[in-house]
Design a protein around this motif. Sequence first.
Motif, PDB file in Angstrom:
ATOM      1  N   UNK A  32       0.830  -1.208   0.000  1.00  0.00           N
ATOM      2  CA  UNK A  32       0.000   0.000   0.000  1.00  0.00           C
ATOM      3  C   UNK A  32       0.865   1.259   0.000  1.00  0.00           C
ATOM      4  N   UNK A  33       1.966   1.222   0.744  1.00  0.00           N
ATOM      5  CA  UNK A  33       2.851   2.389   0.790  1.00  0.00           C
ATOM      6  C   UNK A  33       3.439   2.668  -0.590  1.00  0.00           C
ATOM      7  N   UNK A  34       3.756   1.616  -1.340  1.00  0.00           N
ATOM      8  CA  UNK A  34       4.318   1.822  -2.673  1.00  0.00           C
ATOM      9  C   UNK A  34       3.277   2.432  -3.615  1.00  0.00           C
ATOM     10  N   UNK A  35       2.035   1.970  -3.527  1.00  0.00           N
ATOM     11  CA  UNK A  35       0.965   2.578  -4.333  1.00  0.00           C
ATOM     12  C   UNK A  35       0.871   4.072  -4.045  1.00  0.00           C
ATOM     13  N   UNK A  36       0.942   4.416  -2.751  1.00  0.00           N
ATOM     14  CA  UNK A  36       0.800   5.820  -2.361  1.00  0.00           C
ATOM     15  C   UNK A  36       1.982   6.656  -2.832  1.00  0.00           C
ATOM     16  N   UNK A  37       3.173   6.043  -2.847  1.00  0.00           N
ATOM     17  CA  UNK A  37       4.387   6.832  -3.078  1.00  0.00           C
ATOM     18  C   UNK A  37       4.586   7.194  -4.544  1.00  0.00           C
ATOM     19  N   UNK A  38       4.103   6.361  -5.460  1.00  0.00           N
ATOM     20  CA  UNK A  38       4.375   6.597  -6.882  1.00  0.00           C
ATOM     21  C   UNK A  38       3.242   7.417  -7.476  1.00  0.00           C
TER      22      UNK A  38
END
Lengths: 211, 242, 218
Positions: free
Chosen positions: B141-147
Amino acid sequence: MSLRVDTITCTRGGLTVLSGVSFSVAPGEALILRGPNGAGKTTLLRTLAGLTPPAEGRVDAAPDSIAYAGHADGLKAQLTVAENLTFWTGVFAADGIARAVEAFDLTDLLDRRAGNLSAGQKRRLSLARLLVTGRPIWCLDEPTVSLDTENVARFARAVEAHLAGGGLAVIATHIDLGLPTARSLDVTPFTRRARPASGASDDPFLSEGAL
Amino acid sequence: MSIWEYANPRKFMTTSQAVLPWVAGLAAVLVITGLIWGFFFTPDDFRMGSTVKVIYIHVPAAIMGSGTWFMMLITSLVWLIRRHHVSALAAKAAAPVGMVFTLIGLITGAIWGQPMWGTWWEWDPRLTAFLILFLFYLGYMALWEAVENPDAAADLTSVLCLVGTVFAVISRYALIFWNQGLHQGASLSMDAEQNVADVFAYPLWTCIIGFLFLFVALVLYRTRTEIRARRLRALIQRERMA
Amino acid sequence: MIELLVRDLRLAIRAGGGFGLGLAFFLIATILMPFGIGPETGMITIIAPGILWIGALLACLLSLDRIFALDWEDGSLELLATSPLPLEAVAGVKALAHWLTTGLPLVAAAPVLAVLLNLPPQGFPWLLASLAVGTPALSAIGTFGAALTVGLKRGGLLLSLLVVPLYVPTLLFGAEAARRGAEGLDAATPLVLLAGITFATAATMPFAAAAALRVNLR
């Protein structure tokens, strides 16, 4: 060895920037890309270089024939000028750095750390890398930034020599390099802004009507 | 009529709109029936007493916690291979649901473990595997948010989901090697000898199927939201470009 | 490929290359542990293999974002992506360079720190073997994490969050081999499993890393 671009659509960050771009460049020819800031020259060059694949259409060029030089110099500040160039000779399996050093007048700088060079000197070093690659198609993005008049002329001579040797070049620049075989291509007509009608179909979330 | 037509955002929106109330209603009926049945109309276990009743939440939540990751793996593969946007958005929409199911599984496990094993937490392979799965959900989820670019985010999270699945499976076996564990065997399996008695199994199955429908309803609902958010984003960008 | 390795090693040892930072972190983290745990030698001896493995893992984690970040910032990564080197090879060489500049010094320093933690003598060969076999896997997996987060602002913390769950099997087998060795048990099985993880990650992670790099370079 030529470069053919067939109705490509170029995207940047998921957005369509250019569409319907077609041109071809023959050996010995240079194509100068024109257009205001943000028109999509950089995006087009990145697509030609293979960094951003075209969303539609195709770029025809022999594999491993394109040398790309972007905004960033791609230099290692902690390495000397000679070490920076020698590294790329290794990567591109080239014979040596002598020709590149001579063309961009780097002889006196060879043992200096790249980090200690001036902006113009860094640019010359980064352009010298093009000669090391030995590749016939140059895709250059604003290559003359930070160069003084004398070095712009030096760069123009390097491009001329490259063209005379059967190479070709696509260059985004605002200044006149005085190349005899240069053609200009204004990218403005291809920008998304200029053709709103074509923008409707490329994003599946736009074309679907009311959700 | 091919299944891939549902990958079209509009087709997905109309179909999901028609299906969603039924799925949600069925989920509510099954979960409520299963829980009431399990809590009030089954006898206490002769060893575990009334603590066994947490099974009706714990087991379905744990199954859905790992099942959600499996669904994300499939939808990620569909995105990578066929580039269907709805598939990528469904994976994105499912992740928080799976994370919450995993968390519920962990918390109910701790509540159950305290009276049974005398400790809230034990570094048992099964428990630890779920803890690691929880971390995978967080990272995903953090990767989805970061990109920022949604297509790049979908690509990167899909690759992470693929690689993460392999590592999650390896971790599962590594943990068994590391610590044999206190956790009882599977509560439901084809091997009838080890199964829970039928009086427990019927309400348990009702809850599991209820949780499955709950999962489908939540993911459909969240995917609809994601599609609308994407459309909004696309419209705003078109306005800015014009 | 060899020239990329030589360049990365050269950059690591030049000023500002960050060589030795991981090592210093390993030293500090290990020395801090007894302060937190208490001076009982018996207790420290028991947990020494675990402390050393976690210290090595954290030191490795700390240096991961340098693998691609510097090449990304100065534009070399774009140039490498358009060079004859396949990105898979670039990622593999980067992982190797990371291991040579971070993992290998950790392996070399571990015996000294093991003395401080009163590791039993029979544990030394197993500790060294487990770190030598396991740290390449940490570099290979870390390269994939670095490729996923290259170009992101504030990517460092995200990188840790993504990589730590992937490190679990390596840590389990590595620390288990070191622990069993220290207790005089047979540590061959976890060591073989650890070697399996290292070979598998070294063979596959460069491909996953290259896929992530391609997406991030678009």
